[in-house]
Design a protein around this motif. Structure first.
Motif, mmCIF file in Angstrom:
data_model
loop_
_atom_site.group_PDB
_atom_site.id
_atom_site.type_symbol
_atom_site.label_atom_id
_atom_site.label_comp_id
_atom_site.label_asym_id
_atom_site.label_seq_id
_atom_site.Cartn_x
_atom_site.Cartn_y
_atom_site.Cartn_z
ATOM 1 N N VAL A 21 21.295 39.028 54.859
ATOM 2 C CA VAL A 21 20.398 40.139 55.205
ATOM 3 C C VAL A 21 20.367 41.190 54.096
ATOM 4 C CG1 VAL A 21 20.036 42.044 56.826
ATOM 5 C CG2 VAL A 21 20.704 39.786 57.679
ATOM 6 N N VAL A 22 21.548 41.533 53.558
ATOM 7 C CA VAL A 22 21.601 42.525 52.471
ATOM 8 C C VAL A 22 20.849 42.030 51.249
ATOM 9 C CG1 VAL A 22 23.154 43.709 50.879
ATOM 10 C CG2 VAL A 22 23.764 43.525 53.296
ATOM 11 N N LEU A 23 21.051 40.764 50.878
ATOM 12 C CA LEU A 23 20.357 40.211 49.710
ATOM 13 C C LEU A 23 18.852 40.193 49.926
ATOM 14 C CD1 LEU A 23 22.727 37.241 48.737
ATOM 15 C CD2 LEU A 23 22.455 39.437 47.573
ATOM 16 N N LEU A 24 18.412 39.890 51.147
ATOM 17 C CA LEU A 24 16.978 39.889 51.440
ATOM 18 C C LEU A 24 16.381 41.283 51.295
ATOM 19 C CD1 LEU A 24 14.486 38.369 52.428
ATOM 20 C CD2 LEU A 24 15.212 38.841 54.774
ATOM 21 N N LEU A 25 17.110 42.301 51.776
ATOM 22 C CA LEU A 25 16.612 43.673 51.645
ATOM 23 C C LEU A 25 16.527 44.093 50.185
ATOM 24 C CD1 LEU A 25 18.553 45.429 54.565
ATOM 25 C CD2 LEU A 25 16.135 44.830 54.497
ATOM 26 N N VAL A 26 17.540 43.768 49.394
ATOM 27 C CA VAL A 26 17.533 44.128 47.974
ATOM 28 C C VAL A 26 16.386 43.421 47.251
ATOM 29 C CG1 VAL A 26 18.825 43.965 45.819
ATOM 30 C CG2 VAL A 26 19.998 44.632 47.922
ATOM 31 N N LEU A 27 16.181 42.149 47.550
ATOM 32 C CA LEU A 27 15.111 41.398 46.904
ATOM 33 C C LEU A 27 13.744 41.952 47.283
ATOM 34 C CD1 LEU A 27 14.259 38.982 45.173
ATOM 35 C CD2 LEU A 27 14.345 37.562 47.231
ATOM 36 N N THR A 28 13.563 42.295 48.558
ATOM 37 C CA THR A 28 12.284 42.853 49.001
ATOM 38 C C THR A 28 11.997 44.181 48.318
ATOM 39 O OG1 THR A 28 12.570 41.793 51.160
ATOM 40 C CG2 THR A 28 10.960 43.576 51.020
ATOM 41 N N GLY A 29 13.007 45.061 48.252
ATOM 42 C CA GLY A 29 12.804 46.346 47.569
ATOM 43 C C GLY A 29 12.481 46.178 46.104
ATOM 44 N N THR A 30 13.148 45.236 45.427
ATOM 45 C CA THR A 30 12.879 44.998 44.008
ATOM 46 C C THR A 30 11.450 44.512 43.785
ATOM 47 O OG1 THR A 30 15.212 44.439 43.690
ATOM 48 C CG2 THR A 30 13.671 43.763 41.970
ATOM 49 N N LEU A 31 10.998 43.591 44.645
ATOM 50 C CA LEU A 31 9.634 43.071 44.506
ATOM 51 C C LEU A 31 8.597 44.158 44.763
ATOM 52 C CD1 LEU A 31 9.996 39.585 46.248
ATOM 53 C CD2 LEU A 31 9.821 40.071 43.799
ATOM 54 N N LEU A 32 8.857 45.019 45.747
ATOM 55 C CA LEU A 32 7.908 46.102 46.020
ATOM 56 C C LEU A 32 7.792 47.045 44.837
ATOM 57 C CD1 LEU A 32 8.764 47.009 49.738
ATOM 58 C CD2 LEU A 32 6.699 45.900 48.881
ATOM 59 N N VAL A 33 8.920 47.376 44.222
ATOM 60 C CA VAL A 33 8.889 48.267 43.055
ATOM 61 C C VAL A 33 8.150 47.621 41.897
ATOM 62 C CG1 VAL A 33 10.325 49.399 41.329
ATOM 63 C CG2 VAL A 33 10.972 49.495 43.741
ATOM 64 N N LEU A 34 8.394 46.316 41.667
ATOM 65 C CA LEU A 34 7.749 45.621 40.549
ATOM 66 C C LEU A 34 6.248 45.513 40.748
ATOM 67 C CD1 LEU A 34 10.335 42.774 39.861
ATOM 68 C CD2 LEU A 34 9.952 44.850 38.532
ATOM 69 N N PHE A 35 5.810 45.225 41.967
ATOM 70 C CA PHE A 35 4.383 45.052 42.205
ATOM 71 C C PHE A 35 3.638 46.376 42.260
ATOM 72 C CE2 PHE A 35 5.630 40.797 43.791
ATOM 73 C CZ PHE A 35 4.728 40.036 43.042
ATOM 74 N N GLN A 36 4.295 47.424 42.754
ATOM 75 C CA GLN A 36 3.628 48.719 42.825
ATOM 76 C C GLN A 36 3.551 49.404 41.470
ATOM 77 O OE1 GLN A 36 5.563 51.072 45.784
ATOM 78 N NE2 GLN A 36 4.736 49.890 47.509
ATOM 79 N N GLY A 37 4.485 49.094 40.597
ATOM 80 C CA GLY A 37 4.483 49.714 39.286
ATOM 81 C C GLY A 37 4.946 51.161 39.349
ATOM 82 N N GLU A 38 4.804 51.859 38.263
ATOM 83 C CA GLU A 38 5.255 53.259 38.189
ATOM 84 C C GLU A 38 4.290 54.164 38.932
ATOM 85 O OE1 GLU A 38 6.348 56.634 34.816
ATOM 86 O OE2 GLU A 38 5.666 54.631 34.225
ATOM 87 N N GLN A 39 4.803 55.030 39.784
ATOM 88 C CA GLN A 39 3.993 55.953 40.550
ATOM 89 C C GLN A 39 4.467 57.373 40.290
ATOM 90 O OE1 GLN A 39 3.590 55.070 44.680
ATOM 91 N NE2 GLN A 39 3.362 52.879 44.373
ATOM 92 N N THR A 40 3.511 58.267 40.335
ATOM 93 C CA THR A 40 3.824 59.677 40.161
ATOM 94 C C THR A 40 3.567 60.409 41.458
ATOM 95 O OG1 THR A 40 1.564 60.077 39.356
ATOM 96 C CG2 THR A 40 3.279 59.650 37.714
#
Length: 374
Positions: A21-40
């Motif tokens: 479960v922890v690994l799934l949460l970390v992977l999901t957060g990483t993918l969201l950050v990568l796909f959303q890109g830099e935000q201001t």
């Protein structure tokens, strides 16, 4: 004998589900950050998707072919402002000479909610006359852009100008001041430029006409951290009006005089006769009467024994936590008495009546005197 201690296999079976479960949460957060890109984030930030940001307006302008250049310092704005529309989101952080230079080289300048002090400094003849509630308002003027856009969400600060060609719209929350190079437009509120209000009424049309007139738009976000502002800082003494300085001086003199008037004046020590003389033994006698009235001979006897033991220990070189046997033996050795009699005196049964209490007190007194003499 069978071991009940968990082995590696049991530990793995116990932790594999929480670990997955922890690994799934970390992977999901990483993918969201990568796909959303830099935000201001922040008000009127061109890359912000927040309600107060301006990402929606920037997208519309870019689709119309407007090149948007985001700058955050006065030096950057001077370099790219030529023949462009300059939007200043925080006019209070722009020095007068920077604004004068931008107005000279830019095609048009748009100021968002400049304060009364800012317009007095950079726009002579313009002043703040009040505040308006931000709501849908009709243009009620002859300015081209507001007339074409129609009703818009306007309000905030209200402005007026003495220049004959200046145009006031939306109840005074929109002001156009023509100049030798271009037009300076003052907005009393940032609502028409934000993601939250852009789709309402004629906000999008008004914002597009204001900021999309030229091929380039300089989106200037001034900040207090701009190095150019270091030379513009004034000491606090220059910011205080002269009248306040004299008032502060008078207030200081008044405080000193008040302190001198109300201060305590120390004189000689005054002796005061004591109205009642209380004997030192009165508290002891009063406590004894209470014990006698309550028939608490046993409690009084234990109090006397504890006080005697506390006085005997330092005389005999014993610590406070010395054992009863050690105290009894030390007293017997010092006085020559029988240990059994000394133990009964110091740790014996509580007295049953007042007569036994008196005998106990006399015996303790005799033991203490003998220890002190020996």
């Amino acid at each position: 004998m069978t071991s009940v201690s968990p082995d590696a296999r049991r530990i793995w079976h116990g932790v594999r589900l929480p670990l997955a479960v922890v690994l799934l949460l970390v992977l999901t957060g990483t993918l969201l950050v990568l796909f959303q890109g830099e935000q201001t984030t922040g008000a009127l930030e061109p890359g912000s998707y927040e309600p107060g940001g301006s990402r929606a307006l920037v997208t519309l302008l870019e689709r119309e072919g407007v090149e948007i250049i985001t700058v955050r310092t006065a030096a950057e704005a001077d370099d790219v402002a030529g023949k462009a529309t300059v939007l200043i989101t925080q006019p209070s952080y722009v020095p007068k000479r920077t604004f004068t230079e931008l107005r000279r080289i830019a095609s048009d300048v748009v100021l968002v909610q400049p304060s009364a002090g800012t317009v007095d400094e950079v726009l002579p003849g313009v002043r703040v006359t009040g505040e308006l509630e931000t709501e849908t308002r009709a243009p009620d003027c002859q300015a081209k852009d507001p007339v074409a856009a129609g009703s818009a969400t306007m309000g905030g600060l209200k402005y007026s100008a003495t220049q004959p060609r200046a145009l006031e719209c939306y109840g005074g929350s929109y002001l156009e001041v023509p100049g030798p190079q271009g037009t300076v437009t003052v907005l009393g509120a940032p609502a028409p430029l934000t993601n939250e209000w852009l789709a309402d009424e004629g906000n999008a049309a008004l914002a597009m006409r204001l900021l999309g007139k030229h091929d380039r738009l300089v989106w200037y976000l001034p900040t207090p951290a701009d190095p150019f502002l270091e030379n513009e800082k004034k000491p606090l003494s220059e910011l205080i009006p002269a009248g306040w300085s004299y008032a502060a001086l008078q207030a200081g003199v008044a405080v000193v005089l008040l302190a001198l008037w109300r201060s305590r004046r120390l004189g000689p020590v005054v002796t005061e006769p004591i109205p009642v003389v209380v004997r030192a033994a009165e508290a002891t006698e009063g406590r004894a009467r209470l014990y006698r009235k309550a028939k608490a001979a046993a409690h009084a006897g234990e109090t006397l024994r504890e006080a005697a033991r506390a006085r005997l220990r330092p005389l005999l070189g014993l610590t406070r936590d010395a054992e009863p046997a050690a105290l009894v033996e030390s007293v017997a050795a010092r006085t020559g008495g029988m240990p059994a009699e000394i133990g009964a005196l110091l740790y014996g049964d509580p007295p049953a009546d007042d007569a036994a209490l008196v005998r106990l007190a006399d015996g303790l007194d005799v033991v203490e005197r003998e220890v002190e003499r020996s």
